[in-house]
Design an enzyme around this catalytic site. Structure first.
Site, short mmCIF file in Angstrom:
data_model
loop_
_atom_site.label_atom_id
_atom_site.label_comp_id
_atom_site.label_asym_id
_atom_site.label_seq_id
_atom_site.Cartn_x
_atom_site.Cartn_y
_atom_site.Cartn_z
N HIS A 138 34.95 42.55 43.02
CA HIS A 138 33.59 43.10 43.16
C HIS A 138 32.80 42.32 44.20
O HIS A 138 32.95 41.11 44.31
CB HIS A 138 32.81 42.98 41.84
CG HIS A 138 33.28 43.90 40.77
ND1 HIS A 138 32.57 45.00 40.37
CD2 HIS A 138 34.39 43.87 39.99
CE1 HIS A 138 33.22 45.61 39.39
NE2 HIS A 138 34.33 44.95 39.14
N HIS A 167 27.89 44.17 31.10
CA HIS A 167 29.19 44.49 31.67
C HIS A 167 29.84 45.46 30.70
O HIS A 167 30.31 45.07 29.64
CB HIS A 167 30.05 43.22 31.83
CG HIS A 167 31.43 43.53 32.35
ND1 HIS A 167 32.51 42.72 32.11
CD2 HIS A 167 31.88 44.57 33.09
CE1 HIS A 167 33.59 43.26 32.68
NE2 HIS A 167 33.24 44.38 33.28
N GLU A 210 32.25 38.31 33.47
CA GLU A 210 33.69 38.01 33.35
C GLU A 210 33.94 36.51 33.46
O GLU A 210 34.90 36.07 34.07
CB GLU A 210 34.53 38.80 34.36
CG GLU A 210 34.84 40.20 33.86
CD GLU A 210 36.06 40.86 34.49
OE1 GLU A 210 37.05 40.16 34.80
OE2 GLU A 210 36.01 42.09 34.66
N TYR A 265 40.34 38.66 23.88
CA TYR A 265 39.64 38.93 25.14
C TYR A 265 38.14 38.77 24.96
O TYR A 265 37.49 39.58 24.31
CB TYR A 265 39.95 40.32 25.70
CG TYR A 265 39.39 40.48 27.09
CD1 TYR A 265 40.14 40.13 28.21
CD2 TYR A 265 38.06 40.86 27.28
CE1 TYR A 265 39.61 40.21 29.48
CE2 TYR A 265 37.51 40.93 28.55
CZ TYR A 265 38.30 40.60 29.65
OH TYR A 265 37.76 40.66 30.90
N GLU A 307 34.34 37.37 26.90
CA GLU A 307 33.62 37.02 28.13
C GLU A 307 32.25 36.47 27.78
O GLU A 307 31.71 36.82 26.73
CB GLU A 307 33.37 38.27 28.99
CG GLU A 307 34.60 38.94 29.53
CD GLU A 307 34.24 40.20 30.34
OE1 GLU A 307 33.06 40.41 30.66
OE2 GLU A 307 35.16 40.96 30.64
N ASP A 323 27.73 44.80 36.02
CA ASP A 323 28.83 45.72 36.31
C ASP A 323 28.80 46.79 35.25
O ASP A 323 29.37 46.64 34.18
CB ASP A 323 30.16 44.94 36.30
CG ASP A 323 31.35 45.87 36.47
OD1 ASP A 323 31.14 47.07 36.75
OD2 ASP A 323 32.50 45.40 36.31
N ASP A 368 28.50 48.30 40.26
CA ASP A 368 27.50 47.26 39.96
C ASP A 368 26.11 47.76 40.33
O ASP A 368 25.91 48.27 41.43
CB ASP A 368 27.85 45.99 40.74
CG ASP A 368 29.25 45.51 40.41
OD1 ASP A 368 29.37 44.62 39.56
OD2 ASP A 368 30.22 46.05 40.98
#
Ligand SMILES: *[C@@H]1O[C@H](CO)[C@@H](O)[C@H](O)[C@H]1NC(C)=O
Length: 307
Positions: A277, A158, A62, A101, A103, A192, A237
């Site tokens: 997290h 992720h 992220e 969006y 990452e 994650d 995770d």
């Protein structure tokens, strides 16, 4: 005889302590929307730097640094905080199905204990049903001479929560591809995974090859809580090790979440400013020579007590 034994025992624990310090820590941390605004909060940055400086290799997720300023700021602060080590970074492109969006996968690593020997961006095939991932894994190969395993590959992931089951199963194909491509068995998958609670139903787990394959060791079990909020308890995770050989080089029972809220005495609110997290981590055994030295000492202590 008794005092000699006590002396040996304390000597032994000192040596083991030294060995403990030289164990090699691999971490994975979902930083929850890390970008410009988080990088401007100095208390948050201080905590992040403390967390990352515990690790020889730390996978960050992220990372949403659209202005390309937050990650350089983090690296600068990390290197000035921990002057005993030097940290560098290897990062993927910005990944995601929509332009709004995205990452990055980022690996921060200590240049004094580990080197990057390969990297591979798993291809994004948007042409149809083969497009399994929202964020295709960015796979990195590391060489760590002071570990017993010496060389290993990390596959980060992720998952998109809504597709966690499908993405985890598809990760099994990535594993097979990488084993062939780089001719190695030493592969760890981490990140994650959203592998719990409503995102991975118990009834679907039997269909996920990453879970059912007997040659894969899930080091963070289903009952572990990797979330900061006291109201939630989910093992999102995970760290998964491929193959008996790699598994043998993991320090037993060392895989766990790092509760930075407790470690740094933060309130839940302060901790949530950092991330929702916990990082998860695992220790790799140090080089064999030192391990056998310890075994020799244990043997010696044993002989002395029995004589
Ligand atoms: C979930 O998978 C489907 C089919 O591959 C895809 O169309 C959709 O965008 C995915 N959802 C997310 C949130 O990535």
């Amino acid at each position: 005889m008794r005092s000699l034994f006590l002396f040996l025992l304390s000597f032994l624990s000192a040596v083991c302590g030294i060995q403990g310090a030289s164990d090699f820590r691999i971490c994975s941390f979902n930083m929850q929307h890390f970008g410009d605004s988080k990088s401007k909060k100095s208390n948050v940055m201080q905590t992040l730097v403390k967390i990352i400086s515990r690790c020889d290799v730390c996978l960050l997720q992220e990372v949403r640094d659209s202005k390309h300023t937050a990650l350089p700021a983090l690296m600068a602060q990390l290197n000035s905080y921990d002057t005993n080590n030097h940290y560098d970074v290897v990062a993927s492109e910005r990944l995601g199905r929509s332009d709004s969006y995205q990452e990055q996968y980022v690996f921060v690593y200590r240049t004094n204990t580990v080197t990057v020997t390969g990297q591979y961006q798993y291809p994004d095939d948007r042409s149809g049903d083969v497009d399994a991932f929202a964020r295709e894994p960015f796979i990195v190969r590391f060489k760590a001479p002071k570990t017993a395993i010496k060389e290993f590959v990390l596959i980060p992931q992720h998952t998109a929560p809504a597709n966690a089951t499908k993405e985890l199963d598809a990760l099994y194909d990535v594993l097979q591809v990488m084993k062939r491509k780089w001719r190695t068995e030493n592969v760890m998958l981490l990140g994650d995974f959203n592998a719990d609670c409503s995102y991975l139903a118990k009834k679907n787990r039997g269909k996920v090859r990453l879970i059912t394959d007997q040659n894969l060791y899930w080091l963070i079990s289903d009952d572990i809580d990797t979330t900061v909020r006291s109201s939630t308890s989910c093992a999102y995770d995970r760290i998964v090790v491929h193959g008996e050989k790699f598994y043998q080089q993991v320090v037993p029972s060392s895989a766990k979440p790092f509760d930075f809220q407790a470690a740094y005495q933060l309130t839940e609110e302060q901790a949530l400013e950092v991330s929702d997290h916990y990082p998860v981590e695992v220790l790799m055994k140090a080089t064999a020579s030192r391990v056998s030295f310890n075994l020799l000492l244990i043997l010696l202590a044993f002989i002395f007590t029995c004589s």
